[in-house]
Design an enzyme around this catalytic site. Structure first.
Site, PDB file in Angstrom:
ATOM      1  CE  LYS A   1      67.763  58.609  15.054  1.00 34.40           C
ATOM      2  NZ  LYS A   1      66.832  57.474  14.846  1.00 34.40           N
TER       3      LYS A   1
ATOM      4  CG  ASP B   1      69.506  55.222  15.533  1.00 35.95           C
ATOM      5  OD1 ASP B   1      68.397  55.006  15.035  1.00 35.95           O
ATOM      6  OD2 ASP B   1      70.547  55.268  14.829  1.00 35.95           O
TER       7      ASP B   1
ATOM      8  CG  ASN C   1      67.380  46.677  19.295  1.00 35.82           C
ATOM      9  OD1 ASN C   1      66.479  47.186  18.653  1.00 35.82           O
ATOM     10  ND2 ASN C   1      67.147  46.020  20.415  1.00 35.82           N
TER      11      ASN C   1
HETATM   12  P1  NDP Z   1      72.970  48.762  16.778  1.00 33.01           P
HETATM   13  O1  NDP Z   1      74.015  49.702  17.198  1.00 33.01           O
HETATM   14  O2  NDP Z   1      72.343  47.863  17.766  1.00 33.01           O
HETATM   15  O3  NDP Z   1      73.509  47.834  15.588  1.00 33.01           O
HETATM   16  C1  NDP Z   1      73.998  48.397  14.420  1.00 33.01           C
HETATM   17  C2  NDP Z   1      74.452  47.280  13.495  1.00 33.01           C
HETATM   18  O4  NDP Z   1      74.707  47.820  12.207  1.00 33.01           O
HETATM   19  C3  NDP Z   1      75.747  46.632  13.949  1.00 33.01           C
HETATM   20  O5  NDP Z   1      75.772  45.292  13.542  1.00 33.01           O
HETATM   21  C4  NDP Z   1      76.802  47.463  13.215  1.00 33.01           C
HETATM   22  O6  NDP Z   1      78.023  46.784  13.007  1.00 33.01           O
HETATM   23  C5  NDP Z   1      76.103  47.714  11.897  1.00 33.01           C
HETATM   24  N1  NDP Z   1      76.581  48.996  11.354  1.00 33.01           N
HETATM   25  C6  NDP Z   1      76.420  50.205  11.909  1.00 33.01           C
HETATM   26  N2  NDP Z   1      77.002  51.161  11.185  1.00 33.01           N
HETATM   27  C7  NDP Z   1      77.560  50.532  10.147  1.00 33.01           C
HETATM   28  C8  NDP Z   1      78.310  50.975   9.054  1.00 33.01           C
HETATM   29  N3  NDP Z   1      78.637  52.273   8.871  1.00 33.01           N
HETATM   30  N4  NDP Z   1      78.705  50.050   8.153  1.00 33.01           N
HETATM   31  C9  NDP Z   1      78.391  48.752   8.327  1.00 33.01           C
HETATM   32  N5  NDP Z   1      77.698  48.272   9.371  1.00 33.01           N
HETATM   33  C10 NDP Z   1      77.273  49.151  10.265  1.00 33.01           C
HETATM   34  O7  NDP Z   1      71.851  49.667  16.060  1.00 33.01           O
HETATM   35  P2  NDP Z   1      70.321  49.324  15.756  1.00 33.01           P
HETATM   36  O8  NDP Z   1      70.148  47.889  15.466  1.00 33.01           O
HETATM   37  O9  NDP Z   1      69.508  49.968  16.803  1.00 33.01           O
HETATM   38  O10 NDP Z   1      70.087  50.179  14.421  1.00 33.01           O
HETATM   39  C11 NDP Z   1      70.271  49.623  13.123  1.00 33.01           C
HETATM   40  C12 NDP Z   1      69.521  50.469  12.110  1.00 33.01           C
HETATM   41  O11 NDP Z   1      68.118  50.466  12.420  1.00 33.01           O
HETATM   42  C13 NDP Z   1      69.916  51.942  12.052  1.00 33.01           C
HETATM   43  O12 NDP Z   1      69.765  52.397  10.722  1.00 33.01           O
HETATM   44  C14 NDP Z   1      68.866  52.621  12.923  1.00 33.01           C
HETATM   45  O13 NDP Z   1      68.718  53.977  12.592  1.00 33.01           O
HETATM   46  C15 NDP Z   1      67.647  51.807  12.542  1.00 33.01           C
HETATM   47  N6  NDP Z   1      66.527  51.809  13.488  1.00 33.01           N
HETATM   48  C16 NDP Z   1      66.706  51.478  14.797  1.00 33.01           C
HETATM   49  C17 NDP Z   1      65.628  51.425  15.649  1.00 33.01           C
HETATM   50  C18 NDP Z   1      65.752  50.989  17.075  1.00 33.01           C
HETATM   51  O14 NDP Z   1      64.738  50.889  17.745  1.00 33.01           O
HETATM   52  N7  NDP Z   1      66.932  50.683  17.563  1.00 33.01           N
HETATM   53  C19 NDP Z   1      64.278  51.796  15.195  1.00 33.01           C
HETATM   54  C20 NDP Z   1      64.193  52.061  13.783  1.00 33.01           C
HETATM   55  C21 NDP Z   1      65.290  52.077  12.983  1.00 33.01           C
HETATM   56  P3  NDP Z   1      79.322  47.209  13.852  1.00 33.01           P
HETATM   57  O15 NDP Z   1      79.065  46.710  15.238  1.00 33.01           O
HETATM   58  O16 NDP Z   1      80.442  46.531  13.163  1.00 33.01           O
HETATM   59  O17 NDP Z   1      79.399  48.706  13.784  1.00 33.01           O
HETATM   60  O1  2IT Z   2      64.880  55.315  14.107  1.00 32.68           O
HETATM   61  C1  2IT Z   2      64.090  55.073  15.040  1.00 32.68           C
HETATM   62  O2  2IT Z   2      62.867  55.058  14.871  1.00 32.68           O
HETATM   63  C2  2IT Z   2      64.651  54.807  16.372  1.00 32.68           C
HETATM   64  N1  2IT Z   2      65.861  54.773  16.507  1.00 32.68           N
HETATM   65  C3  2IT Z   2      63.739  54.616  17.552  1.00 32.68           C
HETATM   66  C4  2IT Z   2      63.272  55.928  18.084  1.00 32.68           C
HETATM   67  C5  2IT Z   2      62.498  55.881  19.372  1.00 32.68           C
HETATM   68  O3  2IT Z   2      62.198  56.985  19.851  1.00 32.68           O
HETATM   69  O4  2IT Z   2      62.187  54.813  19.891  1.00 32.68           O
END
Ligand code: NDP
Ligand code: 2IT
Length: 458
Positions: free
Chosen positions: A135, A175, A250
Site C-alpha cells: 500500500k 484508493d 468510487n
Molecule cells: P474515494 O476517494 O473515491 O471516496 C472516499 C469517500 O469516503 C468520499 O465520499 C469521502 O468523503 C469519504 N471519506 C474519506 N475519508 C473520510 C473521512 N476521514 N471521514 C469521512 N468520510 C471520509 O475512495 P474509495 O471509494 O476508493 O475508497 C473508499 C474506501 O474503500 C476506503 O476505505 C478504501 O480503502 C476502500 N477500498 C477501495 C477500493 C477501490 O478499489 N477504490 C478497493 C477496496 C477498498 P469526502 O469527499 O468528504 O472526503
Molecule cells: O484497498 C484496496 O483493495 C484497493 N484500494 C484496490 C487495490 C488495487 O490494487 O486495485
C-alpha cells in the site's frame, strides 16, 4: 471465537501480540488490524504452536518486507513550494508482486499505510490470484486543488516511486483520493522517466491506455455479489431491503448501482460533511454528476431533489447511521463505526453489514455485531473485487489484449462467490458460525503461511 486477549490460550500468540504493541506503540491502526487477525488465528496456531514459533512465522508476517518514505516537493498555483510525505509499504510478496492502492488524504501516516498494507496481504490471498500485499500514498489533500496542482504533485510523487515499482515488482492502483485522473498523471510520468510502455505497472488506468472495463465498478459490484451470497446462505435476500451507504466515492457509488440492480432500495449516502436521505431511493445519476464530474459535496443533491433531506455531521456519530436500515454498507474510511454506533444500528434493526471500506468497523463493533447475530461481510473478503479486477487488468496487459465488460464482470462475480465459499468452508472447519471475519482471516493466513514456509526464511 476469541474476543479478547485474556481468552487466548496460545503463549506464542500472546507474546507476538505484546511485541506488536511494544514495537509499534505509535501506530494504533496497525496494532488494531494486526491484533484482529492474530486473535482470530488462535485455533490454527494452537494446533501447531512449536512449528510457528520455531520459524518465527508470525513475527515475519507482521514486519513489512520494506517501507519506503520520501519527500514530495511541488509548486502550487501561487508559485509557492509545498512539501508532502510519500510512502510505499511493500509488505509481503510471497504470493506475487506487491499489489495495493495509493491513498492521498491529509490523515495518511505510517500507521495507516501499514494497516492497509497488512490487510491487503490477506485480501489479495483470498482472490486466488498471484498478488502480494502493499500500500502507499501521501498526506497530500487533493480537495480544493486545481488539476494542474494535482498533476504536478503526481509527477513529483512518481519521480521517486518509479525507483521502487514495476509490473513484476510492485503494482499500485487507486484508493481514497486517487482515481482515474491521478492514475493517468502517475502513469504518464512513469512512462516518461522510465522510457518504457509498461502498462501493467499501475492498475485503474483509463480504457484508452490499458485500463480494464469493469475495474471502476469492481469494488462496489463485488461487495454486492459477496453480500448476496452471504444473505442467501442465511436464507435471506437483498430484494426490497433498505440500504444506507456511507461515503459517495468510487466504492459507494458502484455498491449503490449494484444494490439497486439487485432490487434493494438505497435511501442514504454521505461524504465527510454529512448525508443525504431520500426516502424515494437515491437517484445515482445525480450523485455521479456531483461526485465524478463536478467533484462537489453531497449536499448539492438537494439542488436536484429538493424533497430529500440533508443532515450535517457534528462531533458525534456520523448522521447517516441515525437512519434505520436493513443493510448498512460502510464505504468511506476506517473506524467509521465504533461500538456506540454498532449498538445504535443493532437497536434500529440492522440485519447485515458489508464492509466496502477497509476496517470501517472497530474491533469492538465487529464483535458486537457477531454477538447480536448481525451478518458481517468482512472488508478483506467483501471488498476484494477491486484488487481482483486489478489483477485481471494486469493479465490483459500481459496478453496485450482487452476483454469486454461481461467477461470481466462475470470473472469478478465468480471470484466473489469463490471468496464467500472459502469463508463458509473455514467457518465449518473451525466451527465459527457467522463469524466470517475469523473465517476470512484463517483462510487467507493458511495460503500465505504455506507460501512463506515453502520459500524458506526470507
Ligand atoms: P474515494 O476517494 O473515491 O471516496 C472516499 C469517500 O469516503 C468520499 O465520499 C469521502 O468523503 C469519504 N471519506 C474519506 N475519508 C473520510 C473521512 N476521514 N471521514 C469521512 N468520510 C471520509 O475512495 P474509495 O471509494 O476508493 O475508497 C473508499 C474506501 O474503500 C476506503 O476505505 C478504501 O480503502 C476502500 N477500498 C477501495 C477500493 C477501490 O478499489 N477504490 C478497493 C477496496 C477498498 P469526502 O469527499 O468528504 O472526503
Ligand atoms: O484497498 C484496496 O483493495 C484497493 N484500494 C484496490 C487495490 C488495487 O490494487 O486495485
Amino acid at each position: 471465537m476469541n474476543t479478547c486477549m485474556n481468552e487466548v490460550k496460545s503463549e506464542y500468540l500472546k507474546e507476538v501480540i505484546e511485541k506488536i504493541k511494544n514495537k509499534n506503540s505509535f501506530e494504533p491502526e496497525f496494532i488494531q488490524a494486526a491484533e484482529e487477525v492474530l486473535l482470530s488465528l488462535e485455533p490454527v496456531i494452537a494446533a501447531n504452536e512449536e512449528e510457528y514459533r520455531d520459524s518465527a512465522l508470525l513475527e515475519r508476517l507482521i514486519e513489512p518486507e520494506r517501507i519506503i518514505s520520501f519527500r514530495v516537493p511541488w509548486v502550487d498555483d501561487n508559485g509557492k513550494v509545498q512539501v508532502n510525505r510519500g510512502y510505499r509499504v511493500q509488505f509481503n510478496a510471497s504470493i506475487g508482486p506487491y499489489k495495493g492502492g495509493l491513498r492521498f488524504h491529509p490523515t495518511v501516516n505510517q500507521s495507516i499505510m501499514k494497516f492497509l498494507g497488512f490487510e491487503q496481504i490477506f485480501k489479495n490471498a483470498l482472490t486466488g490470484l498471484p498478488i502480494g500485499g502493499g500500500k502507499g500514498g501521501s498526506d497530500f489533500d487533493p480537495k480544493g486543488k486545481s488539476d494542474l496542482e494535482v498533476m504536478k504533485f503526481c509527477q513529483s510523487f512518481m519521480n521517486e516511486l518509479q525507483k521502487h515499482i514495476g509490473q513484476d515488482t510492485d503494482v499500485p492502483a487507486g484508493d481514497i483520493g486517487v482515481g482515474a485522473r491521478e492514475i493517468g498523471y502517475l502513469f504518464g510520468q512513469f512512462r516518461k522517466v522510465r522510457n518504457t510502455y509498461e502498462a501493467g505497472v499501475l492498475t485503474g488506468k483509463g480504457l484508452e491506455y490499458g485500463g480494464s472495463l469493469a475495474r471502476k465498478e469492481a469494488t462496489g459490484y463485488g461487495l454486492m455479489y459477496f453480500m448476496r451470497e452471504m444473505l442467501n446462505a442465511n436464507n435471506l435476500s437483498i430484494e426490497g431491503k433498505r440500504v444506507i451507504i456511507s461515503g459517495s466515492g468510487n466504492v459507494a457509488i458502484y455498491a449503490c448501482e449494484k444494490a439497486s440492480q439487485m432490487g434493494a432500495k438505497v435511501i442514504a449516502m454521505s461524504d465527510s460533511n454529512g448525508c443525504i436521505y431520500d426516502e424515494n431511493g437515491i437517484n445515482l445519476d445525480y450523485i455521479k454528476e456531483i461526485k465524478e464530474v463536478k467533484r462537489g459535496r453531497i449536499k448539492e443533491y438537494l439542488n436536484y431533489v429538493p424533497s430529500a433531506k440533508y443532515m450535517e455531521n457534528d462531533y458525534g456519530m456520523p448522521k447517516i447511521y441515525t437512519i434505520p436500515a436493513d443493510i448498512v454498507l460502510p464505504c468511506a474510511t476506517q473506524n467509521d463505526i465504533n461500538l456506540d454506533t454498532a449498538k445504535y444500528l443493532v437497536n434500529n434493526g440492522v440485519i447485515a453489514i458489508g464492509e466496502g471500506a477497509n476496517m470501517p468497523c472497530s474491533n469492538e463493533a465487529v464483535q458486537y455485531f457477531i454477538q447480536n447475530n448481525v451478518l458481517l461481510a468482512p472488508g478483506k473478503a467483501a471488498n476484494a473485487g477491486g484488487v481482483a479486477t486489478s489483477a485481471l487488468e494486469m493479465s490483459q496487459n500481459s496478453l496485450r489484449d482487452s476483454w469486454d465488460f461481461d467477461t470481466v464482470d462475470s470473472r469478478l462475480e465468480k471470484i466473489m462467490i469463490n471468496i464467500f465459499k472459502q469463508c463458509q468452508a473455514a467457518s465449518k472447519t473451525y466451527n465459527l458460525g457467522i463469524n466470517y471475519i475469523s473465517a476470512a482471516n484463517i483462510s487467507a493466513f493458511l495460503k500465505i503461511s504455506n507460501a512463506m514456509k515453502a520459500q524458506g526464511v526470507i
